[in-house]
Design a protein around this motif. Structure first.
Motif, PDB file in Angstrom:
ATOM      1  N   ALA A 130      -8.145 -23.552   9.278  1.00 41.56           N
ATOM      2  CA  ALA A 130      -7.156 -22.930  10.146  1.00 41.56           C
ATOM      3  C   ALA A 130      -5.866 -23.735  10.203  1.00 41.56           C
ATOM      4  O   ALA A 130      -4.809 -23.198  10.532  1.00 41.56           O
ATOM      5  CB  ALA A 130      -7.738 -22.754  11.557  1.00 41.56           C
ATOM      6  N   GLU A 131      -5.939 -25.049   9.907  1.00 42.23           N
ATOM      7  CA  GLU A 131      -4.754 -25.884   9.949  1.00 42.23           C
ATOM      8  C   GLU A 131      -3.868 -25.712   8.717  1.00 42.23           C
ATOM      9  O   GLU A 131      -2.760 -26.227   8.680  1.00 42.23           O
ATOM     10  CB  GLU A 131      -5.169 -27.356  10.084  1.00 42.23           C
ATOM     11  N   THR A 132      -4.389 -25.033   7.688  1.00 41.58           N
ATOM     12  CA  THR A 132      -3.588 -24.802   6.496  1.00 41.58           C
ATOM     13  C   THR A 132      -2.441 -23.857   6.837  1.00 41.58           C
ATOM     14  O   THR A 132      -2.652 -22.754   7.340  1.00 41.58           O
ATOM     15  CB  THR A 132      -4.453 -24.197   5.378  1.00 41.58           C
ATOM     16  N   THR A 133      -1.220 -24.286   6.581  1.00 44.52           N
ATOM     17  CA  THR A 133      -0.055 -23.507   6.987  1.00 44.52           C
ATOM     18  C   THR A 133       0.139 -22.314   6.065  1.00 44.52           C
ATOM     19  O   THR A 133      -0.334 -22.269   4.916  1.00 44.52           O
ATOM     20  CB  THR A 133       1.194 -24.390   6.976  1.00 44.52           C
ATOM     21  N   LEU A 134       0.881 -21.352   6.584  1.00 48.12           N
ATOM     22  CA  LEU A 134       1.164 -20.149   5.810  1.00 48.12           C
ATOM     23  C   LEU A 134       2.056 -20.465   4.618  1.00 48.12           C
ATOM     24  O   LEU A 134       1.905 -19.861   3.541  1.00 48.12           O
ATOM     25  CB  LEU A 134       1.812 -19.107   6.722  1.00 48.12           C
ATOM     26  N   ASP A 135       2.973 -21.412   4.791  1.00 43.25           N
ATOM     27  CA  ASP A 135       3.845 -21.782   3.670  1.00 43.25           C
ATOM     28  C   ASP A 135       3.039 -22.406   2.528  1.00 43.25           C
ATOM     29  O   ASP A 135       3.320 -22.145   1.355  1.00 43.25           O
ATOM     30  CB  ASP A 135       4.923 -22.762   4.153  1.00 43.25           C
ATOM     31  N   GLU A 136       2.060 -23.227   2.884  1.00 45.71           N
ATOM     32  CA  GLU A 136       1.227 -23.829   1.844  1.00 45.71           C
ATOM     33  C   GLU A 136       0.413 -22.772   1.128  1.00 45.71           C
ATOM     34  O   GLU A 136       0.240 -22.826  -0.109  1.00 45.71           O
ATOM     35  CB  GLU A 136       0.311 -24.879   2.470  1.00 45.71           C
ATOM     36  N   ARG A 137      -0.083 -21.801   1.856  1.00 45.52           N
ATOM     37  CA  ARG A 137      -0.844 -20.723   1.235  1.00 45.52           C
ATOM     38  C   ARG A 137       0.032 -19.873   0.308  1.00 45.52           C
ATOM     39  O   ARG A 137      -0.376 -19.486  -0.793  1.00 45.52           O
ATOM     40  CB  ARG A 137      -1.467 -19.851   2.318  1.00 45.52           C
ATOM     41  N   ARG A 138       1.251 -19.626   0.772  1.00 37.43           N
ATOM     42  CA  ARG A 138       2.168 -18.845  -0.056  1.00 37.43           C
ATOM     43  C   ARG A 138       2.544 -19.618  -1.338  1.00 37.43           C
ATOM     44  O   ARG A 138       2.651 -19.040  -2.421  1.00 37.43           O
ATOM     45  CB  ARG A 138       3.416 -18.504   0.747  1.00 37.43           C
ATOM     46  N   ARG A 139       2.746 -20.930  -1.193  1.00 41.73           N
ATOM     47  CA  ARG A 139       3.099 -21.738  -2.354  1.00 41.73           C
ATOM     48  C   ARG A 139       1.964 -21.758  -3.378  1.00 41.73           C
ATOM     49  O   ARG A 139       2.190 -21.650  -4.584  1.00 41.73           O
ATOM     50  CB  ARG A 139       3.418 -23.161  -1.901  1.00 41.73           C
ATOM     51  N   LYS A 140       0.726 -21.901  -2.887  1.00 46.79           N
ATOM     52  CA  LYS A 140      -0.423 -21.947  -3.789  1.00 46.79           C
ATOM     53  C   LYS A 140      -0.619 -20.606  -4.501  1.00 46.79           C
ATOM     54  O   LYS A 140      -0.925 -20.562  -5.705  1.00 46.79           O
ATOM     55  CB  LYS A 140      -1.687 -22.309  -3.006  1.00 46.79           C
ATOM     56  N   LEU A 141      -0.433 -19.513  -3.779  1.00 46.96           N
ATOM     57  CA  LEU A 141      -0.549 -18.201  -4.425  1.00 46.96           C
ATOM     58  C   LEU A 141       0.604 -17.989  -5.412  1.00 46.96           C
ATOM     59  O   LEU A 141       0.447 -17.306  -6.429  1.00 46.96           O
ATOM     60  CB  LEU A 141      -0.567 -17.097  -3.370  1.00 46.96           C
ATOM     61  N   GLY A 142       1.750 -18.599  -5.120  1.00 47.31           N
ATOM     62  CA  GLY A 142       2.862 -18.529  -6.070  1.00 47.31           C
ATOM     63  C   GLY A 142       2.545 -19.245  -7.372  1.00 47.31           C
ATOM     64  O   GLY A 142       2.999 -18.819  -8.450  1.00 47.31           O
ATOM     65  N   GLU A 143       1.783 -20.328  -7.306  1.00 46.32           N
ATOM     66  CA  GLU A 143       1.369 -21.005  -8.530  1.00 46.32           C
ATOM     67  C   GLU A 143       0.453 -20.116  -9.355  1.00 46.32           C
ATOM     68  O   GLU A 143       0.553 -20.078 -10.600  1.00 46.32           O
ATOM     69  CB  GLU A 143       0.668 -22.318  -8.175  1.00 46.32           C
ATOM     70  N   LEU A 144      -0.446 -19.388  -8.681  1.00 49.99           N
ATOM     71  CA  LEU A 144      -1.305 -18.456  -9.418  1.00 49.99           C
ATOM     72  C   LEU A 144      -0.464 -17.342 -10.024  1.00 49.99           C
ATOM     73  O   LEU A 144      -0.732 -16.889 -11.163  1.00 49.99           O
ATOM     74  CB  LEU A 144      -2.361 -17.875  -8.476  1.00 49.99           C
ATOM     75  N   ARG A 145       0.551 -16.881  -9.314  1.00 54.15           N
ATOM     76  CA  ARG A 145       1.445 -15.848  -9.858  1.00 54.15           C
ATOM     77  C   ARG A 145       2.126 -16.324 -11.143  1.00 54.15           C
ATOM     78  O   ARG A 145       2.184 -15.582 -12.132  1.00 54.15           O
ATOM     79  CB  ARG A 145       2.486 -15.479  -8.811  1.00 54.15           C
ATOM     80  N   SER A 146       2.613 -17.569 -11.131  1.00 58.68           N
ATOM     81  CA  SER A 146       3.270 -18.101 -12.325  1.00 58.68           C
ATOM     82  C   SER A 146       2.307 -18.164 -13.498  1.00 58.68           C
ATOM     83  O   SER A 146       2.666 -17.833 -14.645  1.00 58.68           O
ATOM     84  CB  SER A 146       3.833 -19.491 -12.028  1.00 58.68           C
ATOM     85  N   ALA A 147       1.052 -18.582 -13.221  1.00 60.17           N
ATOM     86  CA  ALA A 147       0.061 -18.663 -14.298  1.00 60.17           C
ATOM     87  C   ALA A 147      -0.279 -17.284 -14.840  1.00 60.17           C
ATOM     88  O   ALA A 147      -0.436 -17.097 -16.067  1.00 60.17           O
ATOM     89  CB  ALA A 147      -1.196 -19.361 -13.778  1.00 60.17           C
ATOM     90  N   LEU A 148      -0.384 -16.274 -13.950  1.00 62.63           N
ATOM     91  CA  LEU A 148      -0.706 -14.926 -14.409  1.00 62.63           C
ATOM     92  C   LEU A 148       0.437 -14.322 -15.218  1.00 62.63           C
ATOM     93  O   LEU A 148       0.209 -13.648 -16.246  1.00 62.63           O
ATOM     94  CB  LEU A 148      -1.036 -14.037 -13.201  1.00 62.63           C
ATOM     95  N   PHE A 149       1.658 -14.540 -14.808  1.00 68.05           N
ATOM     96  CA  PHE A 149       2.789 -13.991 -15.554  1.00 68.05           C
ATOM     97  C   PHE A 149       2.989 -14.731 -16.879  1.00 68.05           C
ATOM     98  O   PHE A 149       3.504 -14.141 -17.839  1.00 68.05           O
ATOM     99  CB  PHE A 149       4.052 -14.029 -14.702  1.00 68.05           C
ATOM    100  N   MET A 150       2.579 -15.998 -16.931  1.00 64.52           N
ATOM    101  CA  MET A 150       2.585 -16.693 -18.213  1.00 64.52           C
ATOM    102  C   MET A 150       1.552 -16.057 -19.156  1.00 64.52           C
ATOM    103  O   MET A 150       1.794 -15.922 -20.370  1.00 64.52           O
ATOM    104  CB  MET A 150       2.283 -18.174 -18.013  1.00 64.52           C
ATOM    105  N   HIS A 151       0.442 -15.649 -18.583  1.00 61.23           N
ATOM    106  CA  HIS A 151      -0.573 -14.953 -19.387  1.00 61.23           C
ATOM    107  C   HIS A 151      -0.023 -13.627 -19.897  1.00 61.23           C
ATOM    108  O   HIS A 151      -0.281 -13.241 -21.054  1.00 61.23           O
ATOM    109  CB  HIS A 151      -1.817 -14.721 -18.528  1.00 61.23           C
ATOM    110  N   VAL A 152       0.702 -12.920 -19.049  1.00 54.81           N
ATOM    111  CA  VAL A 152       1.287 -11.644 -19.455  1.00 54.81           C
ATOM    112  C   VAL A 152       2.259 -11.845 -20.607  1.00 54.81           C
ATOM    113  O   VAL A 152       2.301 -11.057 -21.575  1.00 54.81           O
ATOM    114  CB  VAL A 152       1.986 -10.981 -18.247  1.00 54.81           C
ATOM    115  N   ALA A 153       3.049 -12.923 -20.521  1.00 53.42           N
ATOM    116  CA  ALA A 153       4.051 -13.171 -21.564  1.00 53.42           C
ATOM    117  C   ALA A 153       3.415 -13.472 -22.901  1.00 53.42           C
ATOM    118  O   ALA A 153       4.033 -13.237 -23.952  1.00 53.42           O
ATOM    119  CB  ALA A 153       4.951 -14.324 -21.133  1.00 53.42           C
ATOM    120  N   THR A 154       2.213 -13.960 -22.917  1.00 59.20           N
ATOM    121  CA  THR A 154       1.545 -14.329 -24.175  1.00 59.20           C
ATOM    122  C   THR A 154       0.478 -13.327 -24.608  1.00 59.20           C
ATOM    123  O   THR A 154      -0.232 -13.562 -25.592  1.00 59.20           O
ATOM    124  CB  THR A 154       0.901 -15.714 -24.027  1.00 59.20           C
TER     125      THR A 154
END
Length: 234
Positions: A130-154
């Motif tokens: 519960a102490e995990t902030t929303l900004d940290e969660r958004r940042r971590k999901l953004g890293e997954l987004r970058s990895a998925l779009f890198m997969h799309v590009a290749t």
């Protein structure tokens, strides 16, 4: 005169026909359990005090035989010295306890008649999550987004059909927090347009908010009930 008194008492006792109670008289006090414990504690303390005074007297006078200039002590004097020493030790221990509390405030708690160190309460996994902030969660999901779009590009502009088909590290699928939960993935062939749910976080943070990643790259924060409706295609 004495003989007449004895004869009179005998006659009265002989002609007395009332009931007579026999037995030894006894005196008893009905005490509660707490009162009995306190009485036992006081009696034990007095016994130890008197015994300590006796031992002090014997040791002192035994030592005085070897040192003539050392005055002999009576039992009354030994009792006074024992009481004085007890008060002195009580004062010293009180000062130590006060200094300990000043140096480490809140570190001690009362346990019966003594004190003990307060145990550090380790927070459970749910409270840590519960102490995990929303900004940290958004940042971590953004890293997954970058990895998925890198997969799309290749991979000819296509998202992976399943989460296991990705070629990037598995750490991208782990949500922030101590539970190490994995992001959910909506399986199937997808394109960026129209926008569809792509990945989502598990609702483990207890704040009634859930992040969803869409195929157009948008990360939306939705209430848990609404997020479930979006994921179910409603």
């Amino acid at each position: 005169m004495m003989v007449r008194t004895v004869l009179l008492a005998g006659c009265v006792s002989f002609f007395w026909t009332g009931p007579v109670q026999a037995g030894m008289p006894s005196v008893s006090l009905d005490l509660t359990d707490i009162a009995q414990l306190r009485l036992q504690s006081i009696s034990f303390f007095l016994m130890v005090l008197l015994l300590s005074a006796l031992i002090l007297k014997l040791c002192w006078n035994l030592l005085a035989k070897d040192f003539p200039k050392l005055p002999r002590i009576s039992y009354k004097g030994a009792l006074g010295v024992s009481v004085l020493w007890g008060l002195m030790f009580l004062f010293v221990l009180t000062m130590i306890s006060g200094a300990r509390e000043l140096l480490t405030p809140g570190a001690w708690e009362k346990s019966g008649r003594t004190y003990r160190l307060v145990e550090d309460k380790q927070p459970d996994d749910a409270s840590l999550a519960a102490e995990t902030t929303l900004d940290e969660r958004r940042r971590k999901l953004g890293e997954l987004r970058s990895a998925l779009f890198m997969h799309v590009a290749t991979h000819q502009g296509k998202f992976p059909g399943k989460a296991d088909e990705t070629t990037f590290a598995k750490e991208f699928w782990l949500q922030p927090g101590p539970l190490q939960a994995r992001y959910g993935y909506v399986a199937g062939d997808k394109q960026a347009d129209p926008s569809e749910p792509l990945a989502f976080e598990q609702a483990i943070y207890g704040d009634d908010q859930q992040l969803i990643l869409f195929t157009d790259g948008a990360i939306k924060v939705l209430p848990t009930t609404k997020a479930q409706d979006v994921l179910n295609g409603k």
